[in-house]
Write an enzyme that holds these catalytic residues in place. Structure first.
Site, PDB file in Angstrom:
ATOM      1  CG  HIS A 146      -0.370   0.264   2.531  1.00  0.00           C
ATOM      2  ND1 HIS A 146      -1.101   0.657   3.631  1.00  0.00           N
ATOM      3  CD2 HIS A 146       0.896   0.167   2.983  1.00  0.00           C
ATOM      4  CE1 HIS A 146      -0.328   0.781   4.678  1.00  0.00           C
ATOM      5  NE2 HIS A 146       0.899   0.493   4.317  1.00  0.00           N
ATOM      6  CB  CYS A 165       3.767   5.306   5.212  1.00  0.00           C
ATOM      7  SG  CYS A 165       4.474   4.570   6.697  1.00  0.00           S
ATOM      8  CG  HIS A 171       5.277   0.573   2.768  1.00  0.00           C
ATOM      9  ND1 HIS A 171       4.656   1.779   2.525  1.00  0.00           N
ATOM     10  CD2 HIS A 171       4.744   0.130   3.931  1.00  0.00           C
ATOM     11  CE1 HIS A 171       3.815   2.059   3.496  1.00  0.00           C
ATOM     12  NE2 HIS A 171       3.837   1.065   4.369  1.00  0.00           N
ATOM     13  CG  HIS A 173       2.417  -3.449   6.306  1.00  0.00           C
ATOM     14  ND1 HIS A 173       3.357  -3.091   7.244  1.00  0.00           N
ATOM     15  CD2 HIS A 173       2.008  -2.281   5.728  1.00  0.00           C
ATOM     16  CE1 HIS A 173       3.497  -1.780   7.252  1.00  0.00           C
ATOM     17  NE2 HIS A 173       2.693  -1.258   6.331  1.00  0.00           N
ATOM     18  CG  ASP A 210      -2.704 -13.310   0.262  1.00  0.00           C
ATOM     19  OD1 ASP A 210      -1.838 -12.652   0.877  1.00  0.00           O
ATOM     20  OD2 ASP A 210      -2.541 -14.499  -0.058  1.00  0.00           O
ATOM     21  CG  HIS A 211       0.533 -12.436  -2.544  1.00  0.00           C
ATOM     22  ND1 HIS A 211       0.184 -13.044  -1.369  1.00  0.00           N
ATOM     23  CD2 HIS A 211       1.848 -12.684  -2.737  1.00  0.00           C
ATOM     24  CE1 HIS A 211       1.235 -13.638  -0.852  1.00  0.00           C
ATOM     25  NE2 HIS A 211       2.272 -13.439  -1.650  1.00  0.00           N
ATOM     26  CD  GLU A 262      -0.221  -0.668   8.568  1.00  0.00           C
ATOM     27  OE1 GLU A 262      -0.945  -0.482   7.577  1.00  0.00           O
ATOM     28  OE2 GLU A 262       0.161   0.241   9.313  1.00  0.00           O
TER      29      GLU A 262
HETATM   30  N1  LIG Z   1      -2.708   5.835  12.357  1.00  0.00           N
HETATM   31  C1  LIG Z   1      -1.907   5.181  11.508  1.00  0.00           C
HETATM   32  N2  LIG Z   1      -0.617   5.470  11.490  1.00  0.00           N
HETATM   33  C2  LIG Z   1       0.204   4.814  10.643  1.00  0.00           C
HETATM   34  C3  LIG Z   1      -0.297   3.817   9.788  1.00  0.00           C
HETATM   35  C4  LIG Z   1      -1.688   3.549   9.824  1.00  0.00           C
HETATM   36  O1  LIG Z   1      -2.205   2.695   9.079  1.00  0.00           O
HETATM   37  N3  LIG Z   1      -2.439   4.242  10.706  1.00  0.00           N
HETATM   38  N4  LIG Z   1       0.522   3.151   8.973  1.00  0.00           N
HETATM   39  C5  LIG Z   1       1.801   3.392   8.888  1.00  0.00           C
HETATM   40  C6  LIG Z   1       2.670   2.602   7.939  1.00  0.00           C
HETATM   41  O2  LIG Z   1       1.907   2.068   6.914  1.00  0.00           O
HETATM   42  C7  LIG Z   1       3.374   1.453   8.624  1.00  0.00           C
HETATM   43  O3  LIG Z   1       2.431   0.512   8.981  1.00  0.00           O
HETATM   44  C8  LIG Z   1       4.152   1.795   9.834  1.00  0.00           C
HETATM   45  O4  LIG Z   1       5.458   1.913   9.513  1.00  0.00           O
HETATM   46  P1  LIG Z   1       6.494   2.534  10.534  1.00  0.00           P
HETATM   47  O5  LIG Z   1       6.216   3.961  10.738  1.00  0.00           O
HETATM   48  O6  LIG Z   1       7.821   2.134  10.040  1.00  0.00           O
HETATM   49  O7  LIG Z   1       6.169   1.816  11.906  1.00  0.00           O
HETATM   50  P2  LIG Z   1       6.726   0.461  12.452  1.00  0.00           P
HETATM   51  O8  LIG Z   1       5.954   0.156  13.683  1.00  0.00           O
HETATM   52  O9  LIG Z   1       6.696  -0.579  11.397  1.00  0.00           O
HETATM   53  O10 LIG Z   1       8.238   0.738  12.776  1.00  0.00           O
HETATM   54  P3  LIG Z   1       8.959   1.809  13.752  1.00  0.00           P
HETATM   55  O11 LIG Z   1       9.913   2.478  12.864  1.00  0.00           O
HETATM   56  O12 LIG Z   1       9.544   0.981  14.807  1.00  0.00           O
HETATM   57  O13 LIG Z   1       7.928   2.752  14.303  1.00  0.00           O
HETATM   58  C9  LIG Z   1       2.417   4.453   9.691  1.00  0.00           C
HETATM   59  N5  LIG Z   1       1.502   5.109  10.581  1.00  0.00           N
HETATM   60 ZN   LIG Z   2       2.375   0.561   5.735  1.00  0.00          ZN
END
Ligand SMILES: Nc1nc2c(c(=O)[nH]1)N=C([C@H](O)[C@H](O)COP(=O)(O)OP(=O)(O)OP(=O)(O)O)CN2
Ligand SMILES: [Zn+2]
Length: 280
Positions: A146, A165, A171, A173, A210-211, A262
């Site tokens: 996404h 993101c 990227h 998940h 999926d995929h 996620e």
């Molecule tokens: N409220 C939301 N915030 C975020 C979402 C979401 O769907 N709702 N999604 C993302 C990104 O898609 C991703 O899932 C998160 O990536 P990241 O910021 O790298 O967070 P991680 O927990 O994977 O890793 P850290 O770097 O340890 O935080 C972002 N925000």
């Molecule tokens: Zn993401």
């Protein structure tokens, strides 16, 4: 009023000896009774509702919950393993009702909910104020790409809000999905078979997500940013009416909850438009 939930871990096999259960040593992942050979591992979570004692801060001693489960619920479960009924034919709804009744008195009428974890990702729950239904909870996985992007915002604003993101190439998940449905206990004491739910979730959700690249391949996200909040809501919409035909009569099975992880650190829970509760 507060709720205290305690999980009791145990293994059962045909040679289970009830006399050792009461002397439970611990509640580690090796469980008590401990695993022997191909013994079956289960967990029971009991949620009790009440008030904390102002002095001790305790509402119920967790050891008391452990003892009650081991003394009053395990013999029934162990008996079923050695009884004449094949495991696949055990009326699980009736068993859930019995377990609540078995614990009700030892836990001083405080039992609000009981969950039997049959696998790490599949569980049945029953609430003491709704003994005619069981909540069937099962988890699934899908992988998808996404990009978090809102066309109404400028490129700079999108980068500001969504950071990495917002990467134009997207990227991915490995999403984990938990679906919970409320299903009636039929007159024979049985509940919905989980494979019926599996097939519905596969057809209405997994096959569609999926995929896939959510932004490009999934119509629901054509004009909707695929955040985990929106993914949970879209999955709710995909399933809310799809679970209706499951069970004994149209509409008897109702969607209770959709949870989407996620990552291991981020999960969103959606309980439908009328509930007013969604925890992300
Ligand atoms: N409220 C939301 N915030 C975020 C979402 C979401 O769907 N709702 N999604 C993302 C990104 O898609 C991703 O899932 C998160 O990536 P990241 O910021 O790298 O967070 P991680 O927990 O994977 O890793 P850290 O770097 O340890 O935080 C972002 N925000
Ligand atoms: Zn993401």
């Amino acid at each position: 009023m507060l709720e205290l939930t305690r999980t009791v871990r145990f293994c059962l096999d045909e040679a289970a000896d009830p006399s050792i259960w009461a002397s439970a040593k611990d509640n580690t992942y090796s469980a008590w009774p401990a695993m022997r050979g191909l013994g079956r591992y289960y967990e029971i979570s009991v949620t009790c509702r009440g008030e904390a004692d102002p002095q001790t801060g305790y509402f119920l001693n967790i050891k008391h919950i452990d003892e009650a489960v081991r003394e009053y619920a395990l013999p029934d479960l162990a008996g079923l393993l050695t009884g004449p009924t094949p495991a696949s034919a055990i009326p699980m709804g009736e068993l859930m009702q019995r377990m609540v009744n078995q614990l009700y008195e030892p836990l001083r009428d405080t039992v609000a909910e009981l969950t039997l974890h049959l696998t790490p990702r599949y569980a049945l729950s029953i609430r003491s104020d709704d003994m005619e239904h069981v909540i069937v909870r099962q988890q699934y996985e899908f992988s998808a790409a996404h990009r978090l992007h809102v066309p109404e915002l400028s490129d700079a604003e999108n980068r500001e809000v969504f950071g990495k993101c917002n990467n134009p190439a997207g990227h991915g998940h490995n999403y984990r999905l938990e679906v919970a449905v409320r299903a009636p206990i039929d007159p024979g004491g049985r509940v919905l078979d989980v494979d019926e739910l599996d097939q519905t979730v596969a057809r209405h959700v997994i096959d569609k997500l999926d995929h896939k690249h959510l932004n490009h391949d999934v119509p629901a996200f054509k004009d909707l940013n695929p955040s985990v909040e929106h993914i949970s809501q879209v999955i709710w919409q995909m399933l809310a009416s799809a679970v209706g035909p499951l069970g004994p009569a149209e509409g008897a099975v109702v969607l209770e909850e959709v949870r989407v992880w996620e990552t291991e650190k981020t999960v969103c829970t959606y309980r439908g438009p009328g509930d007013g509760i969604s925890n992300c």
